[in-house]
Design a protein around this motif. Sequence first.
Motif, PDB file in Angstrom:
ATOM      1  N   SER A 187      21.977 -45.553  -3.935  1.00  0.00           N
ATOM      2  CA  SER A 187      22.583 -44.297  -3.513  1.00  0.00           C
ATOM      3  C   SER A 187      24.088 -44.383  -3.421  1.00  0.00           C
ATOM      4  N   PRO A 212      22.785 -42.961   3.720  1.00  0.00           N
ATOM      5  CA  PRO A 212      21.949 -41.773   3.763  1.00  0.00           C
ATOM      6  C   PRO A 212      22.247 -40.950   4.995  1.00  0.00           C
ATOM      7  N   ASN A 239      20.473 -39.312  -0.265  1.00  0.00           N
ATOM      8  CA  ASN A 239      21.236 -40.376  -0.914  1.00  0.00           C
ATOM      9  C   ASN A 239      21.960 -39.751  -2.096  1.00  0.00           C
ATOM     10  N   GLU A 294      21.121 -36.888  -6.441  1.00  0.00           N
ATOM     11  CA  GLU A 294      20.761 -37.280  -5.084  1.00  0.00           C
ATOM     12  C   GLU A 294      19.245 -37.310  -4.937  1.00  0.00           C
TER      13      GLU A 294
END
Length: 732
Positions: A95, A99, A440, A548
Amino acid sequence: MAPAGCCCCGWGGAVSAAGAAGRLLALLLLGALSAELHPGALGTEYYSPLSLLKQELQHRQQAAPGAGGGGGCDPHSGDWGDQPSASFLNFHDSSDCEPKGSPPCDSLLSLNAEKILNQAKSLAEQKRLPFATDNDNTNEELAIESFKEALKQKADFIDAYKSLGQAYRELGNFEAATESFQRALLLNQNHVQTLQLRGMMLYHHGSLQEALKNFKRCLQLEPYNEVCQYMKGLSHVAMGHFYEGIKAQTKVMLNDPLPGQKASPEYLKVKYLREYSRYLHAHLDTPLTEYNIDVDLPGSFKDHWAKNLPFLIEDYEEQPGLQPHIKDVLLQNFESYKPDVQELICVADRLGSLMQYETPGFLPNKRIHRAMGLAALEVMQAVQRTWANSKVRMNGKTRLMQWRDMFDIAVKWRRIADPDQPVLWLDQMPARSLSRGFNNHINLIRGQVINMRYLEYFEKILHFIKDRILVYHGANNPKGLLEVREALEKVHKVEDLLPIMKQFNSKTRDGFTVNTKVPSLKDQGKEYDGFTITITGDKVGNILFSVETQTTEERTQLYHAEIDALYKDLTTKGKVLILSSELGEADAVCNLILSLVYYFYNLMPLSRGSSVIAYSVIVGALMASGKEVAGKIPKGKVCWSTSIDFKLFSSVLTHIKAEVVLFFFPLQLVDFEAMTAPGSEAFSKIAKSWMSLQSISPSYKSLPSVSETFPTLRTMIEVLNTDSSPRCFKKL
């Protein structure tokens, strides 16, 4: 000359007397376009070339009349105070950032490009390094040549040695960086900036004892250096010295920001680290099978820590203070281990090194290597016991091992290797947080800034978007499908998609989103949500191209059901495999292992470390099936093409009249290979192409049990601390 088979992009104009400044700017541009967090890096640390410029700016600010401090390296001073630290970047998941709930987090690519370039222009005008080089080379190497040239003109140029060390660190060249930092300190043993930079490099190389010496010396010279104080506390805790570690952490906590002053990253993180340190100390001698961090830590604490939020938690009850009867971890001499345990450690070091990205910009971390190598061996042994119908003891219960138990083995090793990073299961977060989802987020293109790390995947994503557009128009505008198809055939860049969508879909105004799908093996024809691709644009032609994943409760349950089914099938076939020698059975087990991890990668269920944890499980489970990974993850080679718009940089490039040639070496990223593969079978084929699987050595059967050899947190820290280099080097 450009490497064979590699495209390049250059600007004309002779290299003038300001050429060296141009080289430095070239390095800056490389940093501006490639700097971003990538937690998925396997056992490595990525350093952004932006930090070179940052160090120069800080030095100028500290050397200016009236500047405070004693020449330390404060990453929050001056105009950079509002930016994320670029001196070192932590390896999390694919990511590239932490997060968060809503809004999603930004990567370092959100740095203000105009602001960065204005700083670069100022440096170029002052001609801090007024000399030129004529070699066609990569920008880091050109910067290194420039620093070396400066040292020819002034042999006692401390800042040049310091910057040279930093440049080598950017390339991941630990030996050369160490030599340059050492030369700077020979000229001035009290150079705080060099001590701090060298300490940071040593910590992220896994050399904690040496790093600690640098941070202590830094604090002797500059007692209020917040970075050195934080890193001193972190180094102590990572080595099991909890009393000294928490003492240093408390000093950082007492350094409250002044009214109107922004709190430093160290100040924001330190209370989480102190609470986690207290928890670890209390469980130092408790068998690892008898407790569960994800269950024990308060939900709100985990939620805030994973999202890197300020420590403002209502009704939080602090962890108990240090108990005097629990002693700190002592240094364990490698020779004190039995020969079979020494062999176990050496094998782990070798396995962990296979998880290293072999490309400039990634600093090897020998501590992570050993931790994940031991994780792979423990996974191998646990899976073999499961296939032999043996039960395991996990979280205070004895039962048959489930797939999460297999991953939890790797999770515990990744956690203790670097306690600075919260490695937590997202589905164990509070229900309220999980219902909102954890995003993410990765920026691939933001304005004129291109994330070069993922450039290799742009074409694959572009083809996917085209296919989805055709499917959409086939269902909603069948008469115009041919016209849409012809228009899409002319699109060769992602940024050209937005005008096409606006032309054929009146609903498209500022942008559109496309969802990838992950096909189910359990229920043929069923698909799960993968990641979301977003393309938006403004009136002047700037676009945002991002991807994402959103971890929600519903999405998690769907993936868990898929992984449950695969694990059940894997266990059944694994039991057959240990009683059979047929090649087909081994291949079937291998494909099931890779398929299971394919869904794990697409789910991304951890706050940090999903990539290296998943890869260590692959290595361990394959060894349980009789296959050993002998190959390393390959690196790709991609360069800029002239189709990229550089208008944002044109004024600065014209000003310094520098010739710039940029080369980039993106990787095959294991997690992104899984996320962009059309299915588990395709991912398995790609992974096996570089793994070079071979029959496992019979010597693995004689290795002692990892879980029995290192049953507590204390024993885990001891083995990560011990220096095995003389013996293991000979064995390898």
